[in-house]
Design a protein around this motif. Structure first.
Motif, PDB file in Angstrom:
ATOM      1  N   VAL A   2       2.059 -23.415  92.652  1.00 51.24           N
ATOM      2  CA  VAL A   2       2.222 -22.085  93.035  1.00 51.24           C
ATOM      3  C   VAL A   2       2.899 -21.152  91.808  1.00 51.24           C
ATOM      4  O   VAL A   2       4.087 -21.172  91.194  1.00 51.24           O
ATOM      5  CB  VAL A   2       3.831 -22.464  94.317  1.00 51.24           C
ATOM      6  CG1 VAL A   2       4.146 -21.182  94.199  1.00 51.24           C
ATOM      7  CG2 VAL A   2       3.489 -24.133  94.935  1.00 51.24           C
ATOM      8  N   ILE A   3       2.315 -20.190  92.422  1.00 53.96           N
ATOM      9  CA  ILE A   3       3.013 -18.603  91.304  1.00 53.96           C
ATOM     10  C   ILE A   3       4.270 -18.028  91.833  1.00 53.96           C
ATOM     11  O   ILE A   3       3.474 -17.577  92.252  1.00 53.96           O
ATOM     12  CB  ILE A   3       2.240 -18.400  90.493  1.00 53.96           C
ATOM     13  CG1 ILE A   3       2.741 -17.469  89.102  1.00 53.96           C
ATOM     14  CG2 ILE A   3       1.118 -17.450  91.699  1.00 53.96           C
ATOM     15  CD1 ILE A   3       1.769 -16.685  88.502  1.00 53.96           C
ATOM     16  N   CYS A   4       4.982 -17.588  91.789  1.00 52.95           N
ATOM     17  CA  CYS A   4       6.269 -17.108  91.749  1.00 52.95           C
ATOM     18  C   CYS A   4       6.148 -15.616  90.977  1.00 52.95           C
ATOM     19  O   CYS A   4       6.149 -15.640  89.907  1.00 52.95           O
ATOM     20  CB  CYS A   4       7.473 -17.547  92.456  1.00 52.95           C
ATOM     21  SG  CYS A   4       8.093 -18.854  93.427  1.00 52.95           S
ATOM     22  N   PHE A   5       5.726 -14.715  92.013  1.00 48.99           N
ATOM     23  CA  PHE A   5       5.567 -13.260  90.647  1.00 48.99           C
ATOM     24  C   PHE A   5       7.215 -12.321  90.535  1.00 48.99           C
ATOM     25  O   PHE A   5       7.125 -11.771  89.579  1.00 48.99           O
ATOM     26  CB  PHE A   5       5.090 -11.609  91.399  1.00 48.99           C
ATOM     27  CG  PHE A   5       2.905 -12.655  92.101  1.00 48.99           C
ATOM     28  CD1 PHE A   5       2.449 -13.402  90.900  1.00 48.99           C
ATOM     29  CD2 PHE A   5       3.031 -12.593  93.800  1.00 48.99           C
ATOM     30  CE1 PHE A   5       1.623 -14.092  91.580  1.00 48.99           C
ATOM     31  CE2 PHE A   5       1.352 -12.744  93.944  1.00 48.99           C
ATOM     32  CZ  PHE A   5       0.897 -13.422  92.658  1.00 48.99           C
ATOM     33  N   THR A   6       8.309 -12.312  91.680  1.00 49.02           N
ATOM     34  CA  THR A   6       9.450 -12.049  91.041  1.00 49.02           C
ATOM     35  C   THR A   6      10.497 -13.228  91.916  1.00 49.02           C
ATOM     36  O   THR A   6      10.319 -13.596  92.640  1.00 49.02           O
ATOM     37  CB  THR A   6       9.457 -11.038  91.915  1.00 49.02           C
ATOM     38  OG1 THR A   6      10.338 -10.312  91.695  1.00 49.02           O
ATOM     39  CG2 THR A   6       8.898 -10.508  92.917  1.00 49.02           C
ATOM     40  N   PRO A   7      11.632 -13.002  91.599  1.00 47.02           N
ATOM     41  CA  PRO A   7      13.051 -13.688  92.582  1.00 47.02           C
ATOM     42  C   PRO A   7      13.197 -13.426  93.466  1.00 47.02           C
ATOM     43  O   PRO A   7      13.827 -13.184  94.310  1.00 47.02           O
ATOM     44  CB  PRO A   7      13.750 -13.655  90.896  1.00 47.02           C
ATOM     45  CG  PRO A   7      13.765 -12.323  90.277  1.00 47.02           C
ATOM     46  CD  PRO A   7      12.208 -12.014  90.114  1.00 47.02           C
TER      47      PRO A   7
END
Length: 389
Positions: free
Chosen positions: A140-145
């Motif tokens: 999983v890659i989260c682009f922003t919090p």
């Protein structure tokens, strides 16, 4: 950019990719300890080969119980803030973060018997139906919090960090034994089937060559054999000569609607030179790509009047790991090119195209629009430089 790896309590890898000046200068550090007590993730994924199509189908029954549309205070992709439930991300903030999927379709931790000979390598003992463990990795890659943001909202510096993360993970996952192709992608919108609203993507690695990738490589091989030329070079040259489907052309990349686009809205981003995957791009090209993606994602969300967030799938097709191509597939080496296929199933405002009999049963696509009309609309809604720079 600063890269900080750690391990979650169940052994999955988590990596922070930071561009924040305070992190780069060491004034801010990321929390590395996961306070949860999670059991080790063991998947039971398997693959079966369809003798009629020759394609591998993956079964991951454990994913049926994955997290689905949790309330805001239980968002597993948000940072872990004081007084809140611990999430997948131990830090109270991050720029971009990547970690192993807790409910993976493919895994390097497949439940296997001690003796491989005891594994059922065929279905019901029938040699016509080969069976394999689905061994690879899903991340999983989260682009922003920020939960309310989307890829279109990221500043250029953050998009550049995402590109760097895709590059890093492409290199790492390609080193896993058995992985044939690494594929970063993003699903956006409930209409697409998204189960978590937080802005994020996934990075799959496949232990086989997916059907679309195989078709591209085989056609590229046949084109080279017939003409002596690269298929992507000839496609770009033809599109530039026609001019009707080009949305944007820069020194490094071309944004276009394919002449035989299948989806109601479909756009490709193609490097102008032969590039196999993200690891083949230069640092200058990373920056140039960010400057292409920012206005593209903004334009996609302007495509339909009255629709603030167009549901889409954005998938990066990369050339397979060349050393893993064996047997008849060896002839596919040297073909293909990195490219983005961004498409939406929305055919008009708030109306989705359903893949019914012709498309689903026979793979025979019928479109309600034309590629030229889509390109014209994309050019009309493309943001001015001052809107995003």
């Amino acid at each position: 950019m600063k890269i900080t790896p750690t391990r979650l309590s169940d052994g999955r890898e988590l990596i922070y990719f930071d561009d924040d000046p305070d992190v780069l200068a060491g004034r801010v550090t990321r929390e590395l300890h996961d306070p949860r007590d999670l059991p080790e993730t063991v998947a039971e994924s398997e693959m079966r080969r369809d003798p009629l199509t020759g394609q591998w189908v993956t079964y991951a029954a454990h994913r049926n119980n994955r997290t689905y549309m949790p309330p805001a205070n239980e968002n597993p992709l948000a940072p872990t803030t004081p007084g809140s439930l611990p999430t997948e991300v131990p830090a109270d903030d991050y720029d971009v973060v990547v970690f192993g999927n807790r409910f993976p379709s493919f895994s390097t931790s497949i439940a296997m018997p001690d003796d491989p000979a005891d594994y059922a390598w065929t279905v019901d003992g029938q040699d016509l139906y080969p069976r394999r463990p689905a061994e690879a990795a899903c991340e999983v890659i989260c682009f922003t919090p920020e939960t309310t943001k989307s890829f279109r909202d990221l500043p250029l510096s953050r998009i550049r960090t995402v590109v760097e993360a895709w590059t890093h993970r492409t290199a790492a996952l390609s080193r896993i034994d058995g992985v044939v192709q690494v594929a970063p992608f993003e699903n956006r919108g409930e209409e697409i089937g998204v189960t978590l609203q937080h802005p994020h993507g996934q990075i799959y690695s496949y232990p086989f060559l997916p059907p679309r990738s195989r078709q591209i490589l085989e056609n590229a091989r046949e084109h080279r054999a017939a003409t002596g030329r690269d298929l992507f070079d000839d496609m770009l040259a033809a599109e530039h000569r026609a001019g009707t489907r080009i949305i944007l052309s820069t020194g490094g990349f071309t944004v276009l609607v394919p002449a035989a686009a299948k989806w109601p809205v479909e756009v490709m981003v193609v490097p102008n030179r032969p590039v196999a995957d993200f690891t083949g791009l230069t640092q200058d090209e990373h920056a140039a790509l960010a400057r292409v993606l920012k206005p593209l994602y903004m334009a996609v969300d302007r495509f339909f009047e009255g629709v603030e967030r167009t549901p889409y799938i954005a998938a990066w097709n990369q050339v397979p790991v060349q050393s893993r191509l064996t047997g008849d597939d060896e002839s596919l080496r040297g073909e293909g090119r990195l490219h983005l296929q961004l498409f939406s199933l929305m055919r008009s405002p708030h109306r989705m195209k359903f893949l019914a009999g012709s498309e689903s049963a026979f793979g025979a696509w019928i479109s309600d629009t034309t590629p030229e009309a889509v390109a014209e609309r994309m050019r009309a809604v493309w943001p001015d430089d001052k809107e995003w720079q």
